[in-house]
Scaffold this motif. Sequence first.
Motif, short mmCIF file in Angstrom:
data_model
loop_
_atom_site.label_atom_id
_atom_site.label_comp_id
_atom_site.label_asym_id
_atom_site.label_seq_id
_atom_site.Cartn_x
_atom_site.Cartn_y
_atom_site.Cartn_z
N ALA A 11 -1.84 -7.36 -4.67
CA ALA A 11 -1.44 -7.01 -3.47
C ALA A 11 -1.26 -5.43 -3.40
CB ALA A 11 -0.19 -7.72 -2.87
N VAL A 12 -0.68 -4.74 -4.37
CA VAL A 12 -0.36 -3.54 -4.64
C VAL A 12 -1.66 -2.55 -4.58
CG1 VAL A 12 0.89 -1.65 -5.61
CG2 VAL A 12 1.87 -3.50 -5.15
N GLU A 13 -2.73 -3.22 -5.34
CA GLU A 13 -3.97 -2.58 -5.57
C GLU A 13 -4.76 -2.62 -4.39
OE1 GLU A 13 -5.26 -1.20 -8.27
OE2 GLU A 13 -4.05 -1.57 -9.71
N ASN A 14 -4.78 -3.74 -3.69
CA ASN A 14 -5.64 -3.63 -2.53
C ASN A 14 -4.90 -2.77 -1.24
OD1 ASN A 14 -6.90 -5.84 -3.41
ND2 ASN A 14 -5.90 -7.40 -2.59
N ARG A 15 -3.66 -2.75 -1.21
CA ARG A 15 -3.16 -1.50 -0.26
C ARG A 15 -3.47 -0.33 -0.72
NH1 ARG A 15 -3.04 -3.71 4.71
NH2 ARG A 15 -2.01 -6.00 4.34
N ARG A 16 -3.34 -0.04 -2.21
CA ARG A 16 -3.71 1.18 -2.67
C ARG A 16 -5.23 1.69 -2.34
NH1 ARG A 16 -7.61 2.63 -6.44
NH2 ARG A 16 -6.85 1.00 -7.89
N LEU A 17 -6.05 0.87 -2.51
CA LEU A 17 -7.65 0.87 -2.29
C LEU A 17 -7.92 1.37 -0.69
CD1 LEU A 17 -9.07 -1.88 -4.18
CD2 LEU A 17 -9.24 0.63 -4.64
N THR A 18 -7.07 0.57 0.31
CA THR A 18 -7.34 0.82 1.72
C THR A 18 -6.69 1.97 2.00
OG1 THR A 18 -6.84 -1.62 2.07
CG2 THR A 18 -6.56 0.01 3.82
N SER A 39 1.43 11.39 9.86
CA SER A 39 2.78 10.98 9.97
C SER A 39 3.32 9.88 8.85
CB SER A 39 3.43 10.62 11.38
OG SER A 39 2.81 9.42 11.78
N THR A 40 4.41 10.05 8.51
CA THR A 40 4.98 9.04 7.46
C THR A 40 4.95 7.63 8.06
OG1 THR A 40 7.26 9.67 7.95
CG2 THR A 40 5.98 10.73 5.83
N ARG A 41 5.33 7.89 9.52
CA ARG A 41 5.73 6.30 10.13
C ARG A 41 4.35 5.74 10.17
NH1 ARG A 41 8.51 6.71 15.87
NH2 ARG A 41 10.27 7.33 14.68
N TYR A 42 3.01 6.45 10.35
CA TYR A 42 1.89 5.90 10.64
C TYR A 42 1.37 5.54 9.20
CZ TYR A 42 -3.12 5.61 11.62
OH TYR A 42 -4.51 5.32 11.94
N LEU A 43 1.81 6.53 8.16
CA LEU A 43 1.25 5.85 6.84
C LEU A 43 1.98 4.50 6.53
CD1 LEU A 43 1.84 9.01 4.43
CD2 LEU A 43 -0.21 7.64 4.73
N ALA A 44 3.28 4.33 6.90
CA ALA A 44 3.95 3.01 6.75
C ALA A 44 3.05 1.68 7.12
CB ALA A 44 5.27 2.86 7.27
N THR A 45 2.35 1.80 8.07
CA THR A 45 1.39 0.98 8.64
C THR A 45 0.58 0.31 7.71
OG1 THR A 45 -0.11 2.19 9.83
CG2 THR A 45 1.72 1.60 11.19
N TYR A 46 0.33 1.07 6.57
CA TYR A 46 -1.01 0.96 5.70
C TYR A 46 -0.50 -0.01 4.60
CZ TYR A 46 -4.66 3.66 7.65
OH TYR A 46 -5.45 4.21 8.60
N VAL A 47 0.93 0.09 4.31
CA VAL A 47 1.60 -0.77 3.35
C VAL A 47 2.82 -1.61 3.91
CG1 VAL A 47 1.13 1.04 1.42
CG2 VAL A 47 3.02 1.32 3.08
N PRO A 48 2.39 -2.53 4.34
CA PRO A 48 3.25 -3.85 4.99
C PRO A 48 4.03 -4.60 3.93
CG PRO A 48 0.99 -4.49 5.41
CD PRO A 48 1.01 -3.27 4.86
N ILE A 69 3.14 -0.21 -10.25
CA ILE A 69 2.52 1.06 -10.04
C ILE A 69 1.05 1.17 -9.96
CG2 ILE A 69 2.40 3.39 -10.94
CD1 ILE A 69 5.19 2.71 -12.17
N SER A 70 0.31 1.49 -8.85
CA SER A 70 -1.23 1.63 -8.81
C SER A 70 -1.41 2.89 -8.57
CB SER A 70 -1.51 0.86 -7.80
OG SER A 70 -3.25 0.95 -7.56
N PRO A 71 -2.16 3.78 -9.60
CA PRO A 71 -2.19 5.34 -9.35
C PRO A 71 -3.71 5.38 -8.43
CG PRO A 71 -2.18 4.49 -11.70
CD PRO A 71 -2.26 3.45 -10.98
N MET A 72 -3.40 6.60 -7.65
CA MET A 72 -4.38 6.83 -6.89
C MET A 72 -5.46 7.97 -7.14
SD MET A 72 -1.47 6.53 -3.25
CE MET A 72 -3.16 6.91 -2.26
N THR A 78 -0.82 16.08 -8.91
CA THR A 78 -1.83 15.72 -8.25
C THR A 78 -1.90 14.00 -8.61
OG1 THR A 78 -3.17 16.46 -10.34
CG2 THR A 78 -3.26 17.76 -8.70
N GLU A 79 -1.10 13.77 -9.53
CA GLU A 79 -0.88 11.97 -9.94
C GLU A 79 -0.27 11.54 -8.88
OE1 GLU A 79 0.11 11.87 -13.98
OE2 GLU A 79 -1.37 13.43 -14.62
N TRP A 80 -0.83 11.05 -7.62
CA TRP A 80 -0.45 10.15 -6.72
C TRP A 80 -0.30 8.76 -7.04
CZ3 TRP A 80 0.48 11.63 -1.15
CH2 TRP A 80 0.55 13.01 -0.91
N ALA A 81 0.36 7.92 -6.48
CA ALA A 81 0.50 6.62 -6.77
C ALA A 81 1.22 5.74 -5.80
CB ALA A 81 1.15 6.27 -8.26
#
Length: 425
Positions: free
Chosen positions: A50-57, A258-267, A337-340, A352-355
């Motif tokens: 689930a975390v990996e799929n959201r990370r990819l999106t 916006s961080t509020r908009y970002l939150a919609t990508y990680v339900p 943890i899923s690295p980006m 530069t190591e986002w996750a």
Amino acid sequence: MKRKRSFLSIFLVPLMIVAFIQGFLPFATLVVSDVKSIMENNIISMDQNAVENRRLTLENAMVDRWSSVLGESSSVAEHLQQVLKDNGADIDDFIASDEMQQQLLEAIFPEMVLALQNNTTSGLFLVLDNGKDMMQPAKYNGFFLRDSDPTNKISSNTDILLERGSKRLARQQNIPMDSPWATRFKLEGFGYRKADDFFYQPLKAAKENPGVEPRILGYWSPAFILEDHYLDTHQMITYSVPLVYQGRVYGVMGVEVSTRYLATYVPVRDLDQGLNAGYAIAVSKGDGVYEVVMGTGSLYKSVVGNSSAFRVTGERKEHLYELENGVVGEQSVYALISPMKLYSNNVPYEGTEWALVGFVTENSVFAPGNLVYGRILTTILVCSAVGLLMIILLVRKVTRPVNRLMESVRRGYKGLKEYEPSSVR
């Protein structure tokens, strides 16, 4: 009586041993098969997927869609060339001239408004360099547009606010100005305020690395409020790229989300239907420490809260890390943890190591296995106990006529005479 007990034991003891073996074998099979560990690994694998799929999106949105602002830089360069031609000037003259910079901003502004309307980001900005020492506080020309509803596009531009820029730009496109509006950007100098990194980081990187393509120097900023303005509560991340003309860096342009908009990508519901979970976008600082970009979910608020960072200690299981000081009630909290991959190799930036990090409770991972394991064990014990009781009752019933016969034999002829025939053959 002594013979009676001995006679019962002939049947009872072996049967009790058999019943014990029948109960022990399923229990031993349960332990050897490691059902509990298999269930835990399956749950961890589902959460990790689930975390990996959201990370990819999220990663695809950041890298492919939101960073497409780089395509607008060519249009800015074309308008710049025209401004220089109209004024008979070169790029150095442009950087030193407020008048020519305003000409460029007015020329490019309608296209930038249209680009924002056609994009899914929540803001767009352009800041022009003034040629002064970037280590010192200064004011910069440019504009900053913010879309209050990036998911819906309105042709009248009523959902767009001007955060920075001249009133002429606002009147030109009939765009209202936000309460913390100002004509120009007022920045404190490189390294003095995190909220200014969206401009200084790509500007400095481009000046120190001439000849490097601007797309390679694109910079993702951690969450901040524009100029840390006390009237502004809008937190955002930005992607910004340097603007280069004939080898000279003349500004920075980019987008904000916006961080509020970002939150919609990680339900959070992905990790727990009861919403007792959380997500965080974070930047690795090494040694298990992560600096928070944004977070969402009740579990994130409980264990991280207002803290700007968190630390993971050891790997409890594969992909599952224990959160340092992460306890809710009596439960430990774990991180997935899923690295980006947002940057190319060897970019001149730190952090530069986002996750993408998912937070889950101890019960959500281990309770299902413990519950099933306990139920199976309870079932085995109960069945064994019931079977043993039934054996005892059955042996007593079967041996009762024999015991009665033995009692009659002990009483001699009189006892045998009074003996009532049994059904035992």
